[in-house]
Design a protein around this motif. Structure first.
Motif, PDB file in Angstrom:
ATOM      1  N   SER A   1       0.807  -1.215   0.000  1.00 32.15           N
ATOM      2  CA  SER A   1       0.000   0.000   0.000  1.00 32.15           C
ATOM      3  C   SER A   1       0.843   1.270   0.000  1.00 32.15           C
ATOM      4  O   SER A   1       0.316   2.366   0.092  1.00 32.15           O
ATOM      5  CB  SER A   1      -0.906   0.006   1.237  1.00 32.15           C
ATOM      6  OG  SER A   1      -0.126   0.038   2.418  1.00 32.15           O
ATOM      7  N   LEU A   2       2.182   1.097  -0.071  1.00 31.19           N
ATOM      8  CA  LEU A   2       3.122   2.212   0.010  1.00 31.19           C
ATOM      9  C   LEU A   2       2.916   3.017   1.287  1.00 31.19           C
ATOM     10  O   LEU A   2       3.008   4.235   1.302  1.00 31.19           O
ATOM     11  CB  LEU A   2       3.004   3.118  -1.213  1.00 31.19           C
ATOM     12  CG  LEU A   2       3.608   2.539  -2.496  1.00 31.19           C
ATOM     13  CD1 LEU A   2       3.427   3.497  -3.656  1.00 31.19           C
ATOM     14  CD2 LEU A   2       5.074   2.219  -2.323  1.00 31.19           C
ATOM     15  N   GLY A   3       2.618   2.292   2.367  1.00 32.45           N
ATOM     16  CA  GLY A   3       2.494   2.920   3.669  1.00 32.45           C
ATOM     17  C   GLY A   3       3.749   2.768   4.495  1.00 32.45           C
ATOM     18  O   GLY A   3       3.789   3.125   5.664  1.00 32.45           O
TER      19      GLY A   3
ATOM     20  N   TYR B   1       4.064   9.822  -0.550  1.00 32.04           N
ATOM     21  CA  TYR B   1       4.208   8.654   0.325  1.00 32.04           C
ATOM     22  C   TYR B   1       5.110   8.999   1.517  1.00 32.04           C
ATOM     23  O   TYR B   1       6.252   8.567   1.592  1.00 32.04           O
ATOM     24  CB  TYR B   1       4.795   7.471  -0.462  1.00 32.04           C
ATOM     25  CG  TYR B   1       4.068   7.225  -1.773  1.00 32.04           C
ATOM     26  CD1 TYR B   1       2.804   6.663  -1.795  1.00 32.04           C
ATOM     27  CD2 TYR B   1       4.658   7.590  -2.992  1.00 32.04           C
ATOM     28  CE1 TYR B   1       2.134   6.454  -2.983  1.00 32.04           C
ATOM     29  CE2 TYR B   1       3.991   7.379  -4.193  1.00 32.04           C
ATOM     30  CZ  TYR B   1       2.728   6.810  -4.178  1.00 32.04           C
ATOM     31  OH  TYR B   1       2.066   6.604  -5.357  1.00 32.04           O
TER      32      TYR B   1
ATOM     33  N   ASN C   1       5.403   8.063   4.497  1.00 35.50           N
ATOM     34  CA  ASN C   1       5.869   7.018   5.416  1.00 35.50           C
ATOM     35  C   ASN C   1       6.903   6.084   4.804  1.00 35.50           C
ATOM     36  O   ASN C   1       7.372   5.152   5.465  1.00 35.50           O
ATOM     37  CB  ASN C   1       4.678   6.191   5.922  1.00 35.50           C
ATOM     38  CG  ASN C   1       3.734   7.013   6.764  1.00 35.50           C
ATOM     39  OD1 ASN C   1       4.178   7.852   7.548  1.00 35.50           O
ATOM     40  ND2 ASN C   1       2.438   6.795   6.603  1.00 35.50           N
ATOM     41  N   VAL C   2       7.233   6.310   3.536  1.00 33.56           N
ATOM     42  CA  VAL C   2       8.238   5.477   2.867  1.00 33.56           C
ATOM     43  C   VAL C   2       9.595   6.178   2.963  1.00 33.56           C
ATOM     44  O   VAL C   2       9.734   7.336   2.617  1.00 33.56           O
ATOM     45  CB  VAL C   2       7.879   5.245   1.383  1.00 33.56           C
ATOM     46  CG1 VAL C   2       8.950   4.392   0.701  1.00 33.56           C
ATOM     47  CG2 VAL C   2       6.521   4.564   1.279  1.00 33.56           C
TER      48      VAL C   2
ATOM     49  N   ALA D   1       7.667   0.365  -3.449  1.00 37.81           N
ATOM     50  CA  ALA D   1       8.210   1.705  -3.225  1.00 37.81           C
ATOM     51  C   ALA D   1       9.202   2.087  -4.314  1.00 37.81           C
ATOM     52  O   ALA D   1       9.140   3.182  -4.886  1.00 37.81           O
ATOM     53  CB  ALA D   1       8.868   1.774  -1.849  1.00 37.81           C
TER      54      ALA D   1
ATOM     55  N   GLU E   1       7.588   2.625  -7.690  1.00 38.12           N
ATOM     56  CA  GLU E   1       6.912   3.912  -7.823  1.00 38.12           C
ATOM     57  C   GLU E   1       7.894   5.046  -8.052  1.00 38.12           C
ATOM     58  O   GLU E   1       7.652   5.931  -8.884  1.00 38.12           O
ATOM     59  CB  GLU E   1       6.073   4.189  -6.571  1.00 38.12           C
ATOM     60  CG  GLU E   1       5.348   5.525  -6.572  1.00 38.12           C
ATOM     61  CD  GLU E   1       4.335   5.690  -7.695  1.00 38.12           C
ATOM     62  OE1 GLU E   1       3.856   6.836  -7.896  1.00 38.12           O
ATOM     63  OE2 GLU E   1       4.011   4.700  -8.391  1.00 38.12           O
TER      64      GLU E   1
END
Length: 307
Positions: free
Chosen positions: A87-89, A117, A119-120, A282, A285
């Protein structure tokens, strides 16, 4: 010893009965009892004694308890990490970029990714293409942008953009016509990326041309950064060659002119990753964003050339 056995064991410890453990795990009581029975049989000792109201840990159960808690917690953390990546969290994006990335409109890559994002974590490494390719092949980076040619053993290479390389000088008499390889060999050259020398992809292309012409290219001065080389060129110390992207940068010195090569020369920017590997969400993306930025530049350059 399996995770299912350890989960059944921990549930029995926390609830005090196989019936309550089964309810917690959404299993039948017989399944929980069987998991713990097999665990006891595998090691030849009981984990519980049966008290009048609840299960009581035996000595073996007390010894196993902290390790079972650690193992199950680690497995659950691993599952959560994978879910976060999906979820790219969370997670980490590891990506290599060109030493001159700013000239290719990649300045805002990290900022855009972080805004989307937060949190990445991001590990963005700016190196010569030789080093980026080696780091990706070794697994130190998941993917990266390079200028071709590079040693591509074990890599998947996807060309994205071609950028013309031009000769730069402050002396107008050297800029009257496209420069040949023989003329380049006679020039007082100031070159950058000194650490990588003739392994640098652009230098490598020119060196191969010189070999075919029977001449040799040598640098009068070598420095590490293109900006330092251009400052020396602006002072009339010598000449260099750079990509068109560099000439369009805000820091390109006034008074320095350029001409193309008689046999046009291009840097090809490409995306590389290891063969037969899947990028983490991650890194996939951030690679997508970098690719979009480069393609946007290509469309902009095409529009300027056509208009």
């Amino acid at each position: 010893m399996t995770l299912n056995q350890l989960r059944a064991f921990l549930a029995a410890v926390r609830t005090g009965s196989f019936t309550a453990a089964a309810s917690t795990l959404q299993m039948s009581q017989a399944s929980v009892s069987e998991l713990i029975r097999r665990l006891e049989e595998e090691h030849g000792m009981p984990l519980f004694t049966r008290g009048p109201r609840r299960l009581i840990l035996a000595t073996a159960g007390e010894e196993l308890l902290p390790y079972a808690e650690q193992a199950v917690a680690a497995a659950e953390s691993g599952v959560q990490a994978l879910r976060s990546l999906r979820s790219l969290g969370g997670g980490v994006a590891t990506f290599g970029v060109l030493r001159n990335a700013d000239y290719y409109l990649l300045t805002n890559l990290v900022e855009q990714f972080h805004d989307a994002y937060p949190n990445v974590r991001v590990r963005l490494v700016g190196q010569n293409s030789v080093e980026v390719a080696a780091s990706v092949a070794a697994g130190d980076l998941e993917a990266g942008l390079v200028v071709l040619p590079i040693d591509d053993a074990g890599l998947t290479v996807r060309p994205l953009l071609r950028d013309e390389v031009v000769y730069a000088s402050v002396d107008p008499t050297r800029l009257t016509e496209p420069i040949t390889t023989r003329q380049l060999a006679e020039s007082e050259l100031i070159l950058y990326d000194a650490h990588y020398g003739w392994k640098d992809p652009t230098r490598r292309q020119l060196s191969e041309r010189a070999q075919l012409e029977g001449v040799k290219l040598e640098a009068r001065i070598e420095v590490e950064h293109v900006e330092a080389a251009l400052k020396l060129v602006a002072r009339g110390v010598g000449d260099t060659f750079v990509s068109r992207a560099v000439t369009q940068g805000l820091t390109f010195p006034a008074g320095v002119g350029t001409v193309p090569f008689a046999e046009p020369l291009f840097d090809t920017v490409a995306l590389v990753q290891r063969e037969s590997t899947v990028l983490s969400p991650a890194t996939r993306e951030i690679a997508r964003l970098a690719r979009e930025m480069l393609l946007s530049r290509r469309r902009r350059d095409a529009a300027l050339a056509g208009g």
